[in-house]
Design an enzyme around this catalytic site. Sequence first.
Site, PDB file in Angstrom:
ATOM      1  N   ILE A  89       0.760  -0.933   0.338  1.00 22.44           N
ATOM      2  CA  ILE A  89       0.008   0.202  -0.027  1.00 22.44           C
ATOM      3  C   ILE A  89       1.054   1.608   0.061  1.00 22.44           C
ATOM      4  O   ILE A  89       0.456   2.401  -0.079  1.00 22.44           O
ATOM      5  CB  ILE A  89      -1.132  -0.010   1.311  1.00 22.44           C
ATOM      6  N   GLY A  90       2.155   1.059  -0.155  1.00 27.89           N
ATOM      7  CA  GLY A  90       3.353   1.977   0.128  1.00 27.89           C
ATOM      8  C   GLY A  90       4.324   1.405  -0.101  1.00 27.89           C
ATOM      9  O   GLY A  90       4.839   0.675   0.504  1.00 27.89           O
ATOM     10  N   GLY A  92       8.429   3.667   0.339  1.00 24.84           N
ATOM     11  CA  GLY A  92       9.572   5.059   0.608  1.00 24.84           C
ATOM     12  C   GLY A  92      10.662   4.497  -0.002  1.00 24.84           C
ATOM     13  O   GLY A  92      11.000   3.782  -0.286  1.00 24.84           O
ATOM     14  N   GLY A  93      11.970   5.537   0.499  1.00 21.59           N
ATOM     15  CA  GLY A  93      13.222   5.222  -0.180  1.00 21.59           C
ATOM     16  C   GLY A  93      14.167   4.744   1.064  1.00 21.59           C
ATOM     17  O   GLY A  93      14.852   3.193   0.252  1.00 21.59           O
ATOM     18  N   VAL A  97       5.243  -0.204   2.928  1.00 21.49           N
ATOM     19  CA  VAL A  97       4.465  -0.453   3.941  1.00 21.49           C
ATOM     20  C   VAL A  97       3.081  -1.606   3.252  1.00 21.49           C
ATOM     21  O   VAL A  97       2.960  -1.328   2.326  1.00 21.49           O
ATOM     22  CB  VAL A  97       3.574   0.350   4.126  1.00 21.49           C
ATOM     23  N   LYS A 113       4.684  -2.021   7.986  1.00 24.04           N
ATOM     24  CA  LYS A 113       6.148  -1.967   7.669  1.00 24.04           C
ATOM     25  C   LYS A 113       7.750  -1.871   7.429  1.00 24.04           C
ATOM     26  O   LYS A 113       8.111  -2.528   8.827  1.00 24.04           O
ATOM     27  CB  LYS A 113       6.412  -0.532   8.227  1.00 24.04           C
ATOM     28  N   ASP A 206       8.910  16.245   7.557  1.00 21.17           N
ATOM     29  CA  ASP A 206       8.287  15.394   6.101  1.00 21.17           C
ATOM     30  C   ASP A 206       6.881  15.343   6.217  1.00 21.17           C
ATOM     31  O   ASP A 206       6.463  14.628   5.401  1.00 21.17           O
ATOM     32  CB  ASP A 206       8.985  14.039   6.239  1.00 21.17           C
TER      33      ASP A 206
END
Length: 451
Positions: A89-90, A92-93, A97, A113, A206
């Site tokens: 669902i997500g 990042g660097g 997630v 995560k 952020d």
Amino acid sequence: MNQKQWEQFEALYTELQLQPVDERQRFVARLKIDDEVKELLLASLDETDKSEQFFDSLRGVADEILNEKALEYERPPETIGAYKIAHKIGRGGFSSVYLATRDNDFSHRIAVKILHRGLEGSSALNRFYSERRILAALNHPSIASLYDGGITDDGRPYLFMEYIDGVHIDIYCATNNLSLEERLRKFLQICETIGYAHRNLVIHRDIKPSNILVDNSGRVKLLDFGIAKLLDDSDIEADLHETKLGTRVMTPMFSSPEQIRAETITTSSDVYQLGLLLYRMLTGAFPFSRKSTNRFDLEQSILQDDPILPTSQEKTAGYIEPAALRGDLEHIIMMALEKDPPRRYGTVAELAEDIQRYLDGHPVKAVKPTMGYRSSRFLKRNKSWAIPTLAMIVILAGSVISLFYQSQLIRQERDNALVLEQQAREEVAKSEKLSEYLIDLFSVNDPTQGG
């Protein structure tokens, strides 16, 4: 990228700069070198001659490329404990997630995560554990809760967190066509949440629309403390270390000037990002010109250019008419977006207070106070009774002036009448004297009288 690959890249990059500009692509294509080094050289062509700090940030570019390649083969575990991974669902660097359910019970969902494979010995691992420590210390209804954490069977750390079924804050505002006041009320919820984090010595760093969701109940939820910072010396040292390595972790479009300059970050950076967020929630636009997608150009625009006034933006469907932002609200946004931190609001609470004062019709801190300005705010704030009262005052004043004028006319007419009366009396007196004189005159010369 290992040390040998990096040294090879630096040598070839120097040679690349000696080639004619129109020959550089072919020069790289002919090289028989490691694919990762070649890919980084090709990426560097877009950055060449852009900045004397190119090498300072190039290691970050290299890490991004390597992370992308690693993710092509990334596979999460099918299960972690009693939870089954459903889908991503997500991302990042440093981590991804996933949505997970407990024993196929889709009514019981959490977000998992997981750190990317291969980063277990890097600074990303320290950030991952820092996020876990921060979330464990925060307990707020608008911050996604941390449930648990651990290590997967293949040695990667993970976090079990509250799953938020929501929409990005800017999209929520647009699709629901929220009014100006409704958007500002949502923004105040966000300010209260960030203020809570600051009171617990946490800087988010952020703040952007994708990290703020609105759930089905309408409550805002703040996500992703992955690059958040605790206000202690160890975090400051870690930031300085990463700056030296050229691996600044941030979202360029929503970065404060001091983040781009790799300076010490304070709560003022979150104030700046909140200004960007409010700008986006109201206009749907970005306050700096984006003539290219190049990161360097974007950062230079943030550092050097004045923000575009919200009232200068074009109307975007689902967002507020720019003309409606003229005045106090525009001043508030521009104060939050000051490049020099001391010129911004000192705290998130001060920013929120000015928004509340705007909603209440009170004078705001972002506008220099004058008697005329304060009077206009007073009338706007109390227009339900101030306007009728002012009208009555005007009517009464008019009546008083009219009465005064009428009294002056009456007094003038009375004075004129007195003058005329006096003149008449004088004329009568003159007539009487003349009559007496004539009578006396005729009496003296009457022939019928005498001796």
